[in-house]
Design an enzyme around this catalytic site. Structure first.
Site, PDB file in Angstrom:
ATOM      1  N   SER A   1      -9.362   2.460   2.579  1.00 12.94           N
ATOM      2  CA  SER A   1      -8.389   3.145   1.751  1.00 12.94           C
ATOM      3  C   SER A   1      -7.404   2.191   1.083  1.00 12.94           C
ATOM      4  O   SER A   1      -6.628   2.600   0.223  1.00 12.94           O
ATOM      5  CB  SER A   1      -7.614   4.150   2.619  1.00 12.94           C
ATOM      6  OG  SER A   1      -6.899   3.475   3.651  1.00 12.94           O
TER       7      SER A   1
ATOM      8  N   SER B   1     -10.297   0.171   6.765  1.00 10.92           N
ATOM      9  CA  SER B   1      -9.650   0.188   5.455  1.00 10.92           C
ATOM     10  C   SER B   1      -9.048  -1.124   4.997  1.00 10.92           C
ATOM     11  O   SER B   1      -8.516  -1.204   3.898  1.00 10.92           O
ATOM     12  CB  SER B   1      -8.559   1.269   5.437  1.00 10.92           C
ATOM     13  OG  SER B   1      -9.151   2.539   5.451  1.00 10.92           O
TER      14      SER B   1
ATOM     15  N   LYS C   1       0.838  -1.202   0.000  1.00 11.15           N
ATOM     16  CA  LYS C   1       0.000   0.000   0.000  1.00 11.15           C
ATOM     17  C   LYS C   1       0.875   1.255   0.000  1.00 11.15           C
ATOM     18  O   LYS C   1       1.865   1.342   0.740  1.00 11.15           O
ATOM     19  CB  LYS C   1      -0.920  -0.017   1.216  1.00 11.15           C
ATOM     20  CG  LYS C   1      -1.887   1.162   1.292  1.00 11.15           C
ATOM     21  CD  LYS C   1      -2.816   1.020   2.497  1.00 11.15           C
ATOM     22  CE  LYS C   1      -3.778   2.177   2.626  1.00 11.15           C
ATOM     23  NZ  LYS C   1      -4.714   2.010   3.767  1.00 11.15           N
TER      24      LYS C   1
END
Length: 401
Positions: free
Chosen positions: A150, A174, A81
């Site tokens: 996210s 997330s 990420k």
């Protein structure tokens, strides 16, 4: 176990891929090439990747193939990420304000994966600074729907067989929500279990590192490599499962409610003990408490970026709320969070697993708020963390963090 030649190599789960790599009937280079071919085919539609360097990944795979001995994750491609620092690739956190940012070293989790033999395939898309404003990623199962945020790129890449595993983070849902929306497994460990060093902070008392994979069996090898071995000893008795119709239950769709009840019934028929879990005190307030705690801590995390005026309306609104927060209200929220933690520990006593909704249904333009899972985030009274070093499709709305 069938050989990789009998299936599409890129569709192997992480645990299965690691076993084939260990047995040498699959090379790291073969697996990385298969993933890169899948990315070349699907990335224009899914847009899961913020940064890719195919030649570097292949060179890393060849190094793994050439060097003995073979460590636990030998040759396994992993996506990272884009709020997690990598020394050999930018970490831009989904915002133009950090475009071109090059960390000086790997985050602790990335260093641990490399030491375990993993191949860092690339950086996956995140929402703006891991909050609401979406990036370009689309849900691979339905491009008209949000992939969840996210950790949107990590979830979409794993779901679309671009990579067998990826790292994500969670402050308010997330990991859990994008995993649910994309139809994969999201594992958010207990807060503080995994190091957050080198991960851009949002709300340090809530921020948690986790993994996104395709099968439950894939979690153990990743967690072990990250320094938190998982006990996978089989139960010697029928499992004891709690069915929890939380305060968010009325907001779930009728189809979701029916499906959860069907699963509970099927588990009971298969021999599991299934019992309802009683509501918690002040349960309905926990999501609001989590949001208040998150807002006040985010002010400190983004104080250098806030004066630019270039943050999204969503993030600016959260920071404004944090600045205006009454300290007494924040203290009360933390007290209730601690009380809920103790109450939940009691409610889970004697259970092996909890069955509950993981997210509200995804949609096209409707907000995908994290209320079904965000209240799991209030900080444990037994753990406090210090800040770490900083290191959906356009038009759709999705709650990040």
């Amino acid at each position: 176990m069938p050989t990789p030649r009998n299936t599409a190599v890129e569709r192997l789960g992480a645990a299965e891929a690691v076993e084939h790599l260990r047995r040498r009937d699959l090379s790291a280079e073969e697996l990385v090439r298969a993933c890169l071919r899948r990315i070349e085919e699907r990335e224009p539609q899914v847009q899961a990747w913020a940064c890719l360097d195919p030649e570097r990944a292949l060179a890393e795979a060849r190094t793994r193939d050439a060097g003995p001995p073979r460590p636990p994750l030998y040759g396994l491609p992993v996506g990272i990420k884009d709020i997690i620092d990598t020394a050999d690739a930018p970490t831009e956190c989904g915002t133009a304000l950090l475009r071109g940012r090059r960390p000086g070293r790997d985050a602790a989790c990335v260093a641990a994966l490399r030491a375990a033999g993993a191949v860092i395939l690339g950086k996956t898309v995140t929402t703006e600074l891991a909050f609401f404003a979406p990036g370009p990623t689309r849900n691979p199962r339905n491009p008209a729907h949000t992939p969840g945020g996210s950790s949107s790129g990590s979830a979409a890449a794993v779901a679309d067989s671009m990579v067998p595993a990826a790292l994500g983070t969670q402050t308010a849902g997330s990991i859990i929500r994008p995993a649910a929306y994309c139809g994969i497994v999201g594992f958010k460990p207990s807060h503080g279990l995994l190091s957050m060093e080198g991960i851009h902070p949002f709300a340090p008392s809530l921020d948690t590192l986790g993994v996104l994979v395709r099968e439950v069996a894939d979690v153990a090898p990743l967690l072990g490599a990250l320094g938190a071995p998982v006990d996978v000893t089989p139960l010697t008795r029928p499992p004891r499962i709690g069915l929890w119709r939380s305060a968010q239950w009325p907001h779930a769709s009728a189809a979701m409610q029916a499906r959860l009840e069907e699963v509970a019934t099927a588990l009971a028929r298969a021999g599991a003990t299934v019992r309802a879990v009683d509501p918690l005190p002040d349960e309905a307030r926990l999501s609001e408490d989590q949001a208040l705690i998150m807002a006040t801590e985010a002010v400190r995390s983004f104080e250098a970026l806030r004066p630019t005026g270039a943050l999204s309306q969503q993030l600016t609104g959260l920071l404004d709320r944090g600045v205006a927060a009454d300290p007494a209200e924040v203290d009360s929220a933390k007290i209730r969070a601690g009380q809920a933690w103790v109450a939940m520990s009691g409610a889970l006593s004697g259970l092996d697993a909890l069955l509950t909704q993981s997210a509200s249904p995804p949609g096209r333009a409707a907000p995908a708020f994290p209320s079904a899972c965000s209240w799991w985030e209030p900080p444990s009274p037994r753990r406090r963390s210090s800040p770490s070093r900083a290191g959906p499709r356009p038009g759709s709305a999705d709650a990040g963090a």
